[in-house]
Design a protein around this motif. Structure first.
Motif, PDB file in Angstrom:
ATOM      1  N   ASP A 191       6.809 -15.673   4.533  1.00  0.00           N
ATOM      2  CA  ASP A 191       6.664 -15.877   5.980  1.00  0.00           C
ATOM      3  C   ASP A 191       7.741 -15.120   6.750  1.00  0.00           C
ATOM      4  OD1 ASP A 191       4.502 -17.236   6.819  1.00  0.00           O
ATOM      5  OD2 ASP A 191       5.452 -19.212   6.897  1.00  0.00           O
ATOM      6  N   ARG A 192       8.963 -15.204   6.232  1.00  0.00           N
ATOM      7  CA  ARG A 192      10.091 -14.578   6.940  1.00  0.00           C
ATOM      8  C   ARG A 192      10.121 -13.063   6.784  1.00  0.00           C
ATOM      9  NH1 ARG A 192      13.244 -18.501   4.523  1.00  0.00           N
ATOM     10  NH2 ARG A 192      14.169 -16.954   3.125  1.00  0.00           N
ATOM     11  N   GLU A 193       9.858 -12.594   5.545  1.00  0.00           N
ATOM     12  CA  GLU A 193      10.135 -11.176   5.254  1.00  0.00           C
ATOM     13  C   GLU A 193       8.907 -10.380   4.841  1.00  0.00           C
ATOM     14  OE1 GLU A 193      13.491 -10.714   2.634  1.00  0.00           O
ATOM     15  OE2 GLU A 193      14.553 -12.365   3.609  1.00  0.00           O
ATOM     16  N   GLY A 194       7.757 -11.034   4.807  1.00  0.00           N
ATOM     17  CA  GLY A 194       6.553 -10.291   4.425  1.00  0.00           C
ATOM     18  C   GLY A 194       6.437 -10.119   2.924  1.00  0.00           C
ATOM     19  N   LEU A 195       5.577  -9.177   2.548  1.00  0.00           N
ATOM     20  CA  LEU A 195       5.208  -9.076   1.133  1.00  0.00           C
ATOM     21  C   LEU A 195       6.233  -8.326   0.271  1.00  0.00           C
ATOM     22  CD1 LEU A 195       2.750 -10.015  -0.535  1.00  0.00           C
ATOM     23  CD2 LEU A 195       1.826  -7.710  -0.274  1.00  0.00           C
ATOM     24  N   SER A 196       7.152  -7.560   0.904  1.00  0.00           N
ATOM     25  CA  SER A 196       7.972  -6.683   0.032  1.00  0.00           C
ATOM     26  C   SER A 196       8.830  -7.440  -0.981  1.00  0.00           C
ATOM     27  CB  SER A 196       8.779  -5.654   0.823  1.00  0.00           C
ATOM     28  OG  SER A 196       9.399  -6.234   1.881  1.00  0.00           O
ATOM     29  N   LEU A 229       2.427  -1.754  -7.260  1.00  0.00           N
ATOM     30  CA  LEU A 229       1.641  -2.231  -6.113  1.00  0.00           C
ATOM     31  C   LEU A 229       2.054  -1.465  -4.862  1.00  0.00           C
ATOM     32  CD1 LEU A 229       1.843  -6.117  -6.656  1.00  0.00           C
ATOM     33  CD2 LEU A 229       0.259  -4.466  -7.641  1.00  0.00           C
ATOM     34  N   ASN A 230       1.105  -1.268  -3.951  1.00  0.00           N
ATOM     35  CA  ASN A 230       1.482  -0.671  -2.666  1.00  0.00           C
ATOM     36  C   ASN A 230       1.965  -1.773  -1.711  1.00  0.00           C
ATOM     37  OD1 ASN A 230      -0.756  -1.936  -1.616  1.00  0.00           O
ATOM     38  ND2 ASN A 230      -1.972  -0.084  -1.400  1.00  0.00           N
ATOM     39  N   ARG A 231       2.253  -1.403  -0.461  1.00  0.00           N
ATOM     40  CA  ARG A 231       2.860  -2.377   0.466  1.00  0.00           C
ATOM     41  C   ARG A 231       1.939  -3.529   0.820  1.00  0.00           C
ATOM     42  NH1 ARG A 231       6.685   0.454   4.256  1.00  0.00           N
ATOM     43  NH2 ARG A 231       5.551  -0.604   5.896  1.00  0.00           N
TER      44      ARG A 231
END
Ligand code: BT5
Length: 254
Positions: A191-196, A229-231
């Motif tokens: 939630d805070r930083e996304g998928l990376s 995996l891609n972004r």
């Protein structure tokens, strides 16, 4: 199933705080879905000892042995974009794999993109997330072979359980609580930083990186080398004609 034992081991604020349990159901995902229109909320979990119609993706069957395995569904809400719902599969797989790695550091645990948990070359568990547009919620189903001793002939040699892999019975309750603890941690980070950070985490458990694979997507089949995996969390495959990103496909290791 000892629900108190789960509750005692939980360190979460949201997930698993309300537990629904039935000795036998058709599918915990189907059961959870039925309760959504009665107002079941985020974090509630649905557990059973026996599934009579457990399902995988594309209406495939999910097998289990009564009172021996984990059959769990979690209610969550998607991030703003429903197109990102498959990313919750990745968050869940990573959380449960990490929870198991913490408990069983010697096991060769891995994640086969997008939704399989493996020990060595055998499947230990799977994740199935389903979106319910009417309520705007996601049901995340997790099946994990814990104390199963045998599998149907179709799965022999292809599936394993924690008991078979470690040589000892394991507590389903402790594993459920650990999985939920890790899920909440990863879900908040996502939630805070996304998928990376999730992609970075998945990388260390990837069973496919650098390996030759066959991909089936819809009616199309192609081969190539898996290369991370891609972004967006899609598997990248280097093929003769260039790099391709798999959106939703079945992957076979060659
Ligand atoms: C999955 O699907 O791996 C997702 C499985 C999710 C099951 C949970 S249980 C709780 C919740 N309620 C439900 O009804 N479902 C969820 P997929 O990638 O489509 O893999 C399905 C394939 O895995 C089957 O076609 C079999 O080949 C294999 N399989 C079935 N049962 C298995 C098992 N117990 N262990 C290992 N492999 C299995």
């Amino acid at each position: 199933m000892d629900l108190n034992r789960i509750q005692k081991a939980l360190r979460t604020g949201t997930f698993g705080r309300k537990i629904h349990f039935e000795a036998t159901v058709d599918s915990t995902n189907a059961w959870a879905q039925k309760t959504l229109n009665q107002g079941a909320g985020r974090g509630e979990i649905f557990l059973t000892d026996e599934q009579t119609a457990g399902r995988g993706r594309l209406d495939r069957r999910w097998e289990s042995t009564p009172e021996r395995d984990i059959l769990l569904s979690i209610i969550d809400i998607p991030t703003a974009d429903p197109a990102q719902i498959p990313q919750l599969n990745l968050v869940t797989g990573l959380a449960f794999c990490e929870a198991l790695k913490t408990k069983f550091p010697k096991l060769p645990l891995g994640i086969k993109w997008p939704n399989d948990l493996w020990v060595g070359m055998k499947k230990l568990g799977g994740v199935l997330s389903e979106y319910d547009p009417a309520s705007g919620k996601v049901i995340i189903g997790i099946g994990l072979n814990v104390n199963a001793d045998t599998f149907s002939s179709a799965l022999k040699g292809k599936a394993t359980s924690l008991k078979l892999a470690t040589g000892a019975e394991q507590s389903r309750e402790e594993i459920i609580a650990a999985g939920l603890n890790h899920y909440e941690k990863w879900r908040e980070l996502y939630d805070r930083e996304g998928l990376s950070p999730v992609i970075e985490g998945l990388d260390q458990f990837s069973t496919l990186n650098g390996k030759r694979v066959r991909v089936t997507e819809g009616n199309e089949t192609y081969e190539g080398k898996a290369c991370g995996l891609n972004r967006e969390g899609n598997l990248q495959v280097e093929t003769k004609t260039g790099k391709r990103a798999v959106i939703a496909g079945d992957i076979v290791l060659l």
